[in-house]
Design a protein around this motif. Structure first.
Motif, mmCIF file in Angstrom:
data_model
loop_
_atom_site.group_PDB
_atom_site.id
_atom_site.type_symbol
_atom_site.label_atom_id
_atom_site.label_comp_id
_atom_site.label_asym_id
_atom_site.label_seq_id
_atom_site.Cartn_x
_atom_site.Cartn_y
_atom_site.Cartn_z
ATOM 1 N N UNK A 279 -1.926 -3.635 7.837
ATOM 2 C CA UNK A 279 -1.267 -4.527 6.902
ATOM 3 C C UNK A 279 -1.549 -5.983 7.208
ATOM 4 N N UNK A 280 -1.493 -6.355 8.483
ATOM 5 C CA UNK A 280 -1.768 -7.733 8.881
ATOM 6 C C UNK A 280 -3.215 -8.109 8.597
ATOM 7 N N UNK A 281 -4.131 -7.184 8.867
ATOM 8 C CA UNK A 281 -5.543 -7.447 8.597
ATOM 9 C C UNK A 281 -5.799 -7.603 7.101
ATOM 10 N N UNK A 282 -5.193 -6.708 6.311
ATOM 11 C CA UNK A 282 -5.364 -6.781 4.861
ATOM 12 C C UNK A 282 -4.789 -8.074 4.308
ATOM 13 N N UNK B 208 0.837 -1.194 0.000
ATOM 14 C CA UNK B 208 0.000 0.000 0.000
ATOM 15 C C UNK B 208 0.868 1.238 0.000
ATOM 16 N N UNK B 209 0.304 2.319 -0.506
ATOM 17 C CA UNK B 209 0.994 3.596 -0.518
ATOM 18 C C UNK B 209 0.995 4.149 0.910
ATOM 19 N N UNK B 210 2.176 4.339 1.477
ATOM 20 C CA UNK B 210 2.261 4.725 2.889
ATOM 21 C C UNK B 210 1.612 6.079 3.151
ATOM 22 N N UNK B 211 1.816 7.048 2.274
ATOM 23 C CA UNK B 211 1.206 8.372 2.478
ATOM 24 C C UNK B 211 -0.313 8.272 2.470
#
Length: 236
Positions: free
Chosen positions: A164-167, A117-120
């Motif tokens: 991130x873990x959930x995704x 994913x895009x961090x911003x």
């Protein structure tokens, strides 16, 4: 004489490699070692072998040709045995395992799915959805207190990790029913998921369609990359 090992196949596999050559400069000739059940595709091991493009492609070409005609247990680039007898002994010692794996891989190929994913984008999302992050962000802007900035950074890092873990769990579970086996890989860079799927040829179209639909659903801020079909390294 040291031998370079490309793959293990069932003895009844056609192994149409007569027009192929292996690694080395000049390229080495391919041959086989095996018995009535299992066969290893090999060639003389050249001295000083490194991962040059020509040699990596030669290794890949052998695997792709073999995969076109049946299940293959691919070996990583650079796999070398000290002598032909060592290969024969390994085939005998681990024969049951190799036969089971060849059966499991029949009619399948590996697909590697990575996503980041895009961090911003995600930080903006956290600041919109977390009341605590909003409060600290406003306090940091108002006061410039470095301690507040540290606490805000800690909350954002924790939120990004949790999201991130959930995704990753959602992605795995969405694609899992379409694969015979899955293998979770180590994460690198910005990826929050890196999973290899062993997919039956009869389900390939459904798998590709499901991945495309998943990427579209997640939309902005997420980057899905699907690689394959690949030699099933993750499932050997």
């Amino acid at each position: 004489m040291a031998v370079y090992v490309y793959a293990i196949i069932a003895a009844h596999h056609p192994a149409r490699t007569d027009d192929l050559t292996g690694v080395g400069d000049p390229p080495e000739e391919l041959s086989t070692i095996g018995d009535s059940d299992l066969t290893a595709i090999v060639s003389p091991a050249p001295e000083g072998l490194r991962a040059r493009r020509r040699d990596v492609m030669a290794h890949q070409n052998v695997l792709e040709r073999l995969m076109a005609d049946g299940p293959v247990l691919p070996l990583r680039f650079g796999t070398v045995a000290s002598e032909p007898q060592e290969v024969q002994e390994i085939l005998e010692e681990r024969g049951d395992f190799y036969r089971e794996r060849l059966q499991a891989l029949t009619g399948c190929a590996e697909y590697l799915l990575k996503a980041s994913f895009d961090e911003d984008f995600m930080i903006r999302q956290v600041l919109r959805e977390s009341a605590e992050a909003q409060r600290l962000n406003e306090e940091s802007r108002r006061t410039g207190d470095p301690n507040v900035k540290v606490r805000l950074g800690e909350i954002i890092v924790k939120e990004l990790q949790a999201r991130g873990e959930s995704a990753a769990a959602e992605v795995r579970e969405a694609m899992r029913p379409l694969a015979r086996e899955i293998h979770e890989n180590d994460l690198h860079g910005d990826d929050f998921v890196s999973v290899s799927f062993l997919v039956e040829e009869t389900r390939r179209k459904d798998f590709l369609a499901a991945e495309a639909e998943l990427a579209e659903q997640w939309g902005e801020g997420y980057d899905f990359r699907l690689h394959g079909p690949l030699p099933p390294y993750s499932f050997v």
